[in-house]
Design a protein around this motif. Sequence first.
Motif, PDB file in Angstrom:
ATOM      1  N   PHE A 224       8.908 -33.149 -14.089  1.00  0.00           N
ATOM      2  CA  PHE A 224       8.284 -32.104 -14.683  1.00  0.00           C
ATOM      3  C   PHE A 224       8.972 -32.026 -16.197  1.00  0.00           C
ATOM      4  O   PHE A 224      10.041 -31.908 -16.297  1.00  0.00           O
ATOM      5  N   GLY A 225       8.166 -31.818 -17.242  1.00  0.00           N
ATOM      6  CA  GLY A 225       8.605 -31.482 -18.534  1.00  0.00           C
ATOM      7  C   GLY A 225       7.630 -31.191 -19.589  1.00  0.00           C
ATOM      8  O   GLY A 225       6.580 -31.217 -19.040  1.00  0.00           O
ATOM      9  N   GLY A 226       8.014 -31.164 -20.898  1.00  0.00           N
ATOM     10  CA  GLY A 226       7.124 -31.010 -21.733  1.00  0.00           C
ATOM     11  C   GLY A 226       6.304 -29.606 -22.032  1.00  0.00           C
ATOM     12  O   GLY A 226       6.633 -28.753 -21.020  1.00  0.00           O
ATOM     13  N   PHE A 227       5.194 -29.760 -22.249  1.00  0.00           N
ATOM     14  CA  PHE A 227       4.263 -28.593 -22.448  1.00  0.00           C
ATOM     15  C   PHE A 227       3.533 -28.282 -20.863  1.00  0.00           C
ATOM     16  O   PHE A 227       2.969 -27.266 -20.784  1.00  0.00           O
ATOM     17  N   MET A 228       3.490 -29.426 -20.389  1.00  0.00           N
ATOM     18  CA  MET A 228       3.046 -29.172 -18.854  1.00  0.00           C
ATOM     19  C   MET A 228       3.899 -28.185 -18.052  1.00  0.00           C
ATOM     20  O   MET A 228       3.350 -27.255 -17.551  1.00  0.00           O
ATOM     21  N   LEU A 229       5.260 -28.414 -18.252  1.00  0.00           N
ATOM     22  CA  LEU A 229       6.117 -27.245 -17.671  1.00  0.00           C
ATOM     23  C   LEU A 229       6.254 -26.027 -18.195  1.00  0.00           C
ATOM     24  O   LEU A 229       5.973 -25.131 -17.520  1.00  0.00           O
ATOM     25  N   VAL A 374      14.122 -22.491 -20.788  1.00  0.00           N
ATOM     26  CA  VAL A 374      14.610 -23.274 -19.533  1.00  0.00           C
ATOM     27  C   VAL A 374      15.371 -24.538 -19.984  1.00  0.00           C
ATOM     28  O   VAL A 374      16.072 -25.132 -19.073  1.00  0.00           O
ATOM     29  N   SER A 375      15.321 -24.943 -21.225  1.00  0.00           N
ATOM     30  CA  SER A 375      16.030 -26.107 -21.692  1.00  0.00           C
ATOM     31  C   SER A 375      17.361 -25.770 -21.523  1.00  0.00           C
ATOM     32  O   SER A 375      18.375 -26.703 -21.246  1.00  0.00           O
ATOM     33  N   ASN A 387      15.252 -32.816 -27.950  1.00  0.00           N
ATOM     34  CA  ASN A 387      16.857 -33.148 -28.098  1.00  0.00           C
ATOM     35  C   ASN A 387      16.945 -34.552 -27.669  1.00  0.00           C
ATOM     36  O   ASN A 387      17.857 -35.432 -28.059  1.00  0.00           O
ATOM     37  N   ALA A 388      16.203 -34.948 -26.374  1.00  0.00           N
ATOM     38  CA  ALA A 388      16.486 -36.188 -25.887  1.00  0.00           C
ATOM     39  C   ALA A 388      15.766 -37.177 -26.592  1.00  0.00           C
ATOM     40  O   ALA A 388      16.463 -38.444 -26.719  1.00  0.00           O
ATOM     41  N   VAL A 399      14.172 -34.191 -37.291  1.00  0.00           N
ATOM     42  CA  VAL A 399      14.024 -33.011 -36.754  1.00  0.00           C
ATOM     43  C   VAL A 399      12.742 -32.291 -36.948  1.00  0.00           C
ATOM     44  O   VAL A 399      12.255 -32.000 -35.930  1.00  0.00           O
ATOM     45  N   TRP A 400      12.558 -32.025 -38.428  1.00  0.00           N
ATOM     46  CA  TRP A 400      11.316 -31.121 -38.558  1.00  0.00           C
ATOM     47  C   TRP A 400       9.851 -31.546 -37.905  1.00  0.00           C
ATOM     48  O   TRP A 400       9.198 -30.749 -37.671  1.00  0.00           O
ATOM     49  N   GLU A 401       9.705 -33.077 -37.777  1.00  0.00           N
ATOM     50  CA  GLU A 401       8.621 -33.621 -37.427  1.00  0.00           C
ATOM     51  C   GLU A 401       8.370 -33.160 -35.848  1.00  0.00           C
ATOM     52  O   GLU A 401       7.127 -32.571 -35.501  1.00  0.00           O
ATOM     53  N   LEU A 402       9.308 -33.434 -35.017  1.00  0.00           N
ATOM     54  CA  LEU A 402       9.244 -32.741 -33.822  1.00  0.00           C
ATOM     55  C   LEU A 402       9.146 -31.185 -33.580  1.00  0.00           C
ATOM     56  O   LEU A 402       8.153 -30.833 -33.043  1.00  0.00           O
TER      57      LEU A 402
END
Length: 433
Positions: A224-229, A374-375, A387-388, A399-402
């Motif tokens: 699990f990860g991302g916006f789903m988490l 939670v990160s 970060n990954a 940086v800024w795009e993400l």
Amino acid sequence: MADISFVRTEMLPEKTPPATSVGLIGWMRENLFSGWFNSILTVVSLGFIYYVLAGVLPWMFQSSWTANSLSQCREAISAAHGEGASGACWAVVRERYLQLIYGFYPDHLYWRPNIAFLLTLAALAPILFSALPRKMLWLAVVAPFAVPWLLWGGSAWLPLSAALGFVLGYGAFRGVSQLNGSLAAIIAGVAAPVLWWMLLAGPFAALVQSILPVGIEPVESRAFGGFMLSITIGVVAIVCSLPIGIVLALGRQSNLLIVRTLCIGFIEFVRGVPLITLLFVASTLLNIFMPPGTNFDIILRVMIMVTLFASAYMAEVIRGGLAALPKGQYEAADSLGLDYWKAQRLIIMPQALKISIPGIVSTFIGVFKDTTLVSIIGLLDPLGLSNAIRADANWNGIVWELYGFIALMFFIFCFSMSRYSMFLERKLQTGHR
């Protein structure tokens, strides 16, 4: 003979209002240039907005969407807009947007979180919008058991076994209420499902699964990860914190010393501890107090801690709404002969919740944004995934795009909750300003 009376005897014809008082010019004169100080602030603000947009807009649109690395992005931007030109490298979002949304969830199973998300929306829709058919409320009963099963997979009998606990709790409540008072019935209604879930639900589901195997491919929590988490943790905390907060707010005002003391102690302790501390407890210390060999899912532990944290703040928001009600409302409930629970359900709580809408939604928005914490304990929410991604040699230095993409997604969710809050306030407005 001339008419010299002081009172006009004929009506004057209607005239159009001055052009400077209506339309866009009138609005600007009233809101932007109503005085010398307001005019100066308007000019300074417009200059600041121009300065920001003059730097941001070229950077946003002098961009690259097709590169495979940051260096290729810079080369493409320099070739298109001249040497030394700077621009956004949106190619990282194009390449990694599925990872930012689903984390490391298996790509051939993306349909399961999609259906779970749609089912959650369908279950919440009749609760949030009263104009929808009431028959849709059955989705709100199915969703709490179907959504976890879709996300984690495994045996279909486990969510059915969990649902059976509520049936047992209702049966215990009804059976004891006919023999003893309401307090004993409430205790039985709570104890029966808790004992079932802790002791018998798992073995029962395993037994039925061995006889009639029904299930889907299981997915581990580490995928699990991302916006789903973030959405999973946020929705669970938001949906569960409101009823728990209501119970805590009522318990804090209870005449029963033990109940009041427990509720006050819980609220003050949780509100006095940072959320990150509770998350560290959930990720590390909680396993120490569990029996050896116990497998307590990390995401479930985080959900419980975030829900308890939100419930403590929600309790104070609800208590503020209860304190704002005049004493006459309680006296009116007593004069109608209503008992405590009917008075709360029919008279007190609807008014308190209406008063507390801004605070409730603000708490919901804060909880959803706090899921990014939670990160810190190793779960890959959108910030953890960013970060990954930046650790990849191809995208090292971006940086800024993400962060811009993540901020935009969070803004959409939070702004939607804010707009719904305003819609609900207008719908429930009974007074006139």
